[in-house]
Design a protein around this motif. Structure first.
Motif, mmCIF file in Angstrom:
data_model
loop_
_atom_site.group_PDB
_atom_site.id
_atom_site.type_symbol
_atom_site.label_atom_id
_atom_site.label_comp_id
_atom_site.label_asym_id
_atom_site.label_seq_id
_atom_site.Cartn_x
_atom_site.Cartn_y
_atom_site.Cartn_z
ATOM 1 N N GLY A 110 0.860 -1.353 0.135
ATOM 2 C CA GLY A 110 -0.113 0.077 0.036
ATOM 3 C C GLY A 110 0.704 1.363 -0.100
ATOM 4 O O GLY A 110 0.139 2.271 -0.672
ATOM 5 N N SER A 111 2.015 1.429 0.692
ATOM 6 C CA SER A 111 2.804 2.849 1.134
ATOM 7 C C SER A 111 3.670 2.699 0.189
ATOM 8 O O SER A 111 3.590 3.912 -0.108
ATOM 9 N N LEU A 112 3.958 1.210 -0.395
ATOM 10 C CA LEU A 112 4.707 1.250 -1.471
ATOM 11 C C LEU A 112 3.779 1.592 -2.999
ATOM 12 O O LEU A 112 4.765 2.487 -3.876
ATOM 13 N N SER A 113 2.697 1.795 -3.061
ATOM 14 C CA SER A 113 1.961 1.771 -4.608
ATOM 15 C C SER A 113 1.948 3.859 -3.971
ATOM 16 O O SER A 113 1.932 4.619 -5.573
ATOM 17 N N VAL A 114 1.948 4.189 -3.070
ATOM 18 C CA VAL A 114 1.557 5.741 -2.568
ATOM 19 C C VAL A 114 2.296 6.390 -3.442
ATOM 20 O O VAL A 114 3.092 7.523 -3.750
ATOM 21 N N LEU A 115 3.975 5.833 -2.638
ATOM 22 C CA LEU A 115 5.106 6.147 -2.971
ATOM 23 C C LEU A 115 5.825 6.574 -4.344
ATOM 24 O O LEU A 115 6.301 7.426 -4.845
ATOM 25 N N LEU A 116 5.362 5.139 -5.133
ATOM 26 C CA LEU A 116 5.343 5.178 -6.474
ATOM 27 C C LEU A 116 4.634 5.961 -7.490
ATOM 28 O O LEU A 116 5.168 6.908 -8.222
ATOM 29 N N TRP A 117 3.354 6.219 -6.812
ATOM 30 C CA TRP A 117 2.723 7.033 -7.430
ATOM 31 C C TRP A 117 3.276 8.485 -7.101
ATOM 32 O O TRP A 117 3.772 9.259 -8.303
ATOM 33 N N ALA A 118 3.885 8.831 -5.739
ATOM 34 C CA ALA A 118 4.473 10.529 -6.129
ATOM 35 C C ALA A 118 5.408 10.513 -7.066
ATOM 36 O O ALA A 118 6.180 11.723 -7.713
ATOM 37 N N LEU A 119 6.657 9.596 -6.991
ATOM 38 C CA LEU A 119 7.993 9.730 -7.639
ATOM 39 C C LEU A 119 7.872 9.911 -8.944
ATOM 40 O O LEU A 119 8.489 10.574 -9.574
ATOM 41 N N LEU A 120 6.635 8.669 -9.727
ATOM 42 C CA LEU A 120 5.887 9.173 -10.927
ATOM 43 C C LEU A 120 6.331 10.506 -11.773
ATOM 44 O O LEU A 120 6.691 11.222 -12.351
ATOM 45 N N HIS A 121 5.172 11.126 -10.121
ATOM 46 C CA HIS A 121 4.542 12.474 -11.294
ATOM 47 C C HIS A 121 6.120 13.433 -10.651
ATOM 48 O O HIS A 121 5.894 14.386 -10.704
ATOM 49 N N LEU A 122 6.474 13.234 -9.731
ATOM 50 C CA LEU A 122 7.548 13.568 -9.257
ATOM 51 C C LEU A 122 8.673 14.220 -10.341
ATOM 52 O O LEU A 122 9.372 14.985 -11.110
ATOM 53 N N ALA A 123 8.635 12.724 -11.551
ATOM 54 C CA ALA A 123 9.950 12.169 -12.352
ATOM 55 C C ALA A 123 9.222 13.366 -13.177
ATOM 56 O O ALA A 123 10.159 13.884 -14.267
ATOM 57 N N SER A 124 8.161 13.379 -13.904
ATOM 58 C CA SER A 124 7.298 13.819 -15.216
ATOM 59 C C SER A 124 6.799 15.677 -15.029
ATOM 60 O O SER A 124 6.034 15.372 -15.989
ATOM 61 N N LEU A 125 6.594 15.858 -14.072
ATOM 62 C CA LEU A 125 6.612 17.255 -13.754
ATOM 63 C C LEU A 125 7.222 17.930 -13.139
ATOM 64 O O LEU A 125 7.777 17.659 -12.349
ATOM 65 N N GLY A 126 7.250 18.932 -13.795
ATOM 66 C CA GLY A 126 8.771 19.604 -13.274
ATOM 67 C C GLY A 126 8.025 21.665 -12.698
ATOM 68 O O GLY A 126 8.904 22.448 -12.176
ATOM 69 N N GLU A 127 6.960 21.661 -12.824
ATOM 70 C CA GLU A 127 6.518 23.220 -12.599
ATOM 71 C C GLU A 127 6.345 22.922 -10.732
ATOM 72 O O GLU A 127 6.011 22.009 -10.229
ATOM 73 N N ALA A 128 7.204 23.852 -10.126
ATOM 74 C CA ALA A 128 7.177 24.469 -8.678
ATOM 75 C C ALA A 128 6.272 23.988 -8.002
ATOM 76 O O ALA A 128 5.957 23.575 -6.568
ATOM 77 N N ARG A 129 5.371 24.583 -8.046
ATOM 78 C CA ARG A 129 4.280 23.689 -7.308
ATOM 79 C C ARG A 129 3.437 22.721 -7.220
ATOM 80 O O ARG A 129 2.791 22.507 -6.088
ATOM 81 N N GLN A 130 3.933 22.179 -8.410
ATOM 82 C CA GLN A 130 4.207 19.895 -8.360
ATOM 83 C C GLN A 130 4.799 19.886 -7.439
ATOM 84 O O GLN A 130 4.196 18.689 -7.251
#
Length: 210
Positions: A110-130
């Motif tokens: 469960g927590s690995l799923s959420v961590l993966l979701w967050a890291l994937l979005h961090l890698a693919s989104l570069g806007e400061a607020r994101q």
């Protein structure tokens, strides 16, 4: 942006502080379990609502980095794995003497799923607020992962944290019959639904990267 940073820190704190060793038990003892759960939920929801409002108020901000198109494509594809972990966690009992199903693949799905979701979005989104928001979400997921790993018994820890690590090292075995085909199919259905609804509910269209 300052309000967004503060609201993100508040959201992180609302999840981390009650989970610190001794804090949760002390609060439950002082307030009683029903009052504690009510207060915890209220503070978390209020922090989340403030985060949503401050994110919208921040508007389009500067970009800290510009992810390459390949990273965006990888994120879209890898989200299916995050959803598989989440579906496995929600449909598999965790508190059993012997790990089963998804818990043979990783001890903390469960927590690995959420961590993966967050890291994937961090890698693919570069806007400061994101970056601020998903960094906060990643911090919450990382804390949850550590807490769940610490709480897991020795039998569950055989699987390790990295998916399939325990199986490859011979400490655990893959029992596909305990997972079945319904769970992967449900994960694929959710993945497709999120891809289609993402531009309607959230804004950006992930399919534009494919």
């Amino acid at each position: 942006m300052e309000l967004l940073i503060l609201s993100t820190l508040l959201l992180v704190g609302s999840h981390v502080v009650p989970g610190l060793p001794g804090v949760r038990s002390s609060l439950v003892a002082a307030l009683g379990r029903p009052v504690f759960l009510t207060a915890y939920s209220a503070v978390s929801l209020a922090a989340l609502a403030l985060l949503v409002r401050s994110y919208a108020a921040a508007g389009v901000d500067a970009w800290l980095y510009v992810p390459p198109a390949g990273v965006k494509v990888f994120t879209v594809a890898a989200m299916s794995a995050a959803l598989f972990l989440l579906v496995g966690r929600l449909t598999t009992p965790a508190r059993t003497a012997e790990p089963a199903g998804i818990y043979r693949i990783t001890a903390v799905p469960g927590s690995l799923s959420v961590l993966l979701w967050a890291l994937l979005h961090l890698a693919s989104l570069g806007e400061a607020r994101q970056v601020v928001v998903f960094a906060g979400m990643g911090a919450i997921a990382q804390f949850s992962l550590g807490r769940n790993w610490h709480a897991a018994g020795s039998a569950r820890r055989r699987a390790g944290i990295v998916p399939f690590a325990g199986i490859l090292l011979g400490r655990e075995r893959l029992a596909w019959s305990e997972i079945g085909w319904a769970r992967p199919l449900l994960a694929v259905v959710l993945w497709v639904a999120l891809l289609l609804l993402h531009p309607v509910v959230i804004g950006p269209d992930p399919l534009a990267y494919l």
